[in-house]
Scaffold this active site. Structure first.
Site, PDB file in Angstrom:
ATOM      1  N   THR A  15       0.812  -1.213   0.000  1.00 23.71           N
ATOM      2  CA  THR A  15       0.000   0.000   0.000  1.00 23.71           C
ATOM      3  C   THR A  15       0.849   1.267   0.000  1.00 23.71           C
ATOM      4  O   THR A  15       0.462   2.294  -0.566  1.00 23.71           O
ATOM      5  CB  THR A  15      -0.929  -0.012   1.237  1.00 23.71           C
ATOM      6  OG1 THR A  15      -1.806  -1.122   1.106  1.00 23.71           O
ATOM      7  CG2 THR A  15      -1.746   1.253   1.359  1.00 23.71           C
ATOM      8  N   THR A  28       1.682  -4.454   4.304  1.00 24.64           N
ATOM      9  CA  THR A  28       1.560  -4.751   5.734  1.00 24.64           C
ATOM     10  C   THR A  28       0.991  -6.145   6.012  1.00 24.64           C
ATOM     11  O   THR A  28       1.196  -6.684   7.096  1.00 24.64           O
ATOM     12  CB  THR A  28       0.670  -3.697   6.438  1.00 24.64           C
ATOM     13  OG1 THR A  28      -0.607  -3.678   5.801  1.00 24.64           O
ATOM     14  CG2 THR A  28       1.306  -2.329   6.391  1.00 24.64           C
ATOM     15  N   ASP A  29       0.269  -6.718   5.030  1.00 25.47           N
ATOM     16  CA  ASP A  29      -0.421  -7.985   5.301  1.00 25.47           C
ATOM     17  C   ASP A  29       0.521  -9.081   5.795  1.00 25.47           C
ATOM     18  O   ASP A  29       0.210  -9.793   6.751  1.00 25.47           O
ATOM     19  CB  ASP A  29      -1.144  -8.484   4.041  1.00 25.47           C
ATOM     20  CG  ASP A  29      -2.413  -7.707   3.750  1.00 25.47           C
ATOM     21  OD1 ASP A  29      -2.726  -6.765   4.519  1.00 25.47           O
ATOM     22  OD2 ASP A  29      -3.098  -8.032   2.757  1.00 25.47           O
TER      23      ASP A  29
HETATM   24  N1  ASP Z   1      -2.691  -5.562   0.722  1.00 21.86           N
HETATM   25  C1  ASP Z   1      -1.670  -4.715   1.138  1.00 21.86           C
HETATM   26  C2  ASP Z   1      -0.371  -5.476   1.233  1.00 21.86           C
HETATM   27  O1  ASP Z   1      -0.097  -6.164   2.193  1.00 21.86           O
HETATM   28  C3  ASP Z   1      -1.979  -4.037   2.414  1.00 21.86           C
HETATM   29  C4  ASP Z   1      -0.923  -3.077   2.824  1.00 21.86           C
HETATM   30  O2  ASP Z   1       0.089  -2.919   2.216  1.00 21.86           O
HETATM   31  O3  ASP Z   1      -1.141  -2.426   3.823  1.00 21.86           O
HETATM   32  O4  ASP Z   1       0.411  -5.380   0.347  1.00 21.86           O
END
Ligand code: ASP
Length: 355
Positions: A40, A119-120
């Site tokens: 993200t 973040t995932d």
């Molecule tokens: N779907 C995203 C990922 O993990 C969520 C994020 O980056 O916060 O790449």
């Protein structure tokens, strides 16, 4: 006398230049390498919206130029490793990233590393690097919960703080860290505990390591377990990682998932068990059979916090590994790494007690 005055003025002039903090900072600027993987923090979407966007769009050079302030605190260069949402992360990418980071930390010119990541699954990649990168130089993962195109995007400040941390002498020897929302977490402890909020990361069992506030670092905790420069694992010894899967425990849980994973080549199965890593009798039978066929079984918990301890019923009879405080996804990372060295269950349990 006149000559002496001149000398004094010249000396004062140089003292002023040297003690002027901005000039001093320029002279001592650290070299930081940013490895970008997507997420993200590199996403793009409808102007203002934090919900509808596509992750992994902006390349690393655009990320760097979007926060020009970082060049004041360090000499920063970027390298794109992959461009994915971290839900699409693979163990091949972990190894590719780890090799690049290993090369960089072995370069005398490089002082610290920043890795931009979704973040995932950030906690999994970060924990893998915490195990296999043998350095005391700072390695900092950073991401964001809102894309750069949203109102009040959290990425720019997170990114600035990550570079600041990676360039700071207080950060050396602390293992791989995560930096979001002004908080510093150890890679072993941090987990994504909220789907959308900017304070999504928690170090649930032991607490976070510290804060960064207004260009100052406040550390309160050291990592509790072995990491990086003290680790017995090295990316240089790893050419592939075994298939390990996670089975979720619940009422009525049968053995089908265990059997399917084993039939498809799993070398290890982590059970996200109920409570203290407990297992439904039907799934238990599948796991006992798997273990007899050489599959390593690790008991973790779906509780989200607490220690999974040795339990005579589950472990001694069936020789299962208990995961300590590692959540199922981190227990999976550790068993994958441990299996590159040994299949001996006692040694594997020791690894779980140590890392
Ligand atoms: N779907 C995203 C990922 O993990 C969520 C994020 O980056 O916060 O790449």
């Amino acid at each position: 006398m006149h000559f002496c005055k001149k000398i004094i003025i010249i000396i004062l002039y140089f003292v002023l230049i040297i003690t002027d903090s901005s000039v001093f900072a320029e002279i001592n600027k650290k070299n930081i390498v940013v490895f970008a993987t997507g997420g993200t923090i590199a996403g793009s979407g409808k102007k203002g919206s934090s919900a509808s966007y596509k992750p992994a769009v902006f390349p690393v050079n655009e990320l760097l130029s979007s926060v020009p302030e970082i060049q004041k605190i360090a000499d920063v260069t970027g390298k794109q490793i992959v461009q994915v949402g971290s839900q699409a992360m693979t163990s091949e990418i972990w190894m590719q990233l780890a090799r690049s980071v290993d090369d960089a930390v072995n370069n005398n010119e490089v002082d610290g590393i920043v890795i931009t990541h979704g973040t995932d699954t950030m906690e999994e990649t970060a924990y893998f690097l915490n195990l296999v990168i043998n350095t005391s130089k700072p390695v900092v993962f950073v991401g964001s919960m809102r894309p750069p195109t949203s109102i009040s995007a959290d990425g720019p400040l997170n990114f600035y703080n990550a570079v600041f941390l990676a360039a700071h002498k207080k950060a050396s020897g602390k293992g791989v860290m995560l930096l979001l929302n002004n908080e510093i977490h150890s890679a072993r402890e941090a987990t994504k505990a909220n789907t959308t909020q900017v304070n999504a990361f928690k170090s649930i069992n032991n607490g976070m390591m510290g804060y960064i506030i207004e260009d100052d670092i406040y550390f309160y905790k050291q990592p509790a377990k072995k990491h990086t420069y003290k680790s017995e694992f090295s990316i240089n010894d790893i050419s592939s990682l075994p298939k390990v899967d996670i089975v979720y425990g619940y009422s009525n849980c049968g053995r089908e998932a265990v059997d399917a994973f084993v039939d498809n080549g799993s070398k290890g199965v982590v059970i996200a068990g109920t409570g203290n890593g407990n297992i439904h009798p039907a799934a238990m039978q599948g796991l006992v059979d798997a273990e007899k066929n050489g599959v390593v079984v690790v008991r973790s918990s779906r509780c989200g916090s607490g220690v999974v301890i040795n339990e005579s019923d589950n472990d001694n009879k069936s020789k299962f590994i208990y995961s300590n405080t590692l959540n199922p996804q981190k227990a999976r990372v550790l068993i994958m790494t441990a299996l590159t060295k040994t299949n001996n269950l006692e040694q594997i349990q020791k690894v779980f007690d140590t890392y």
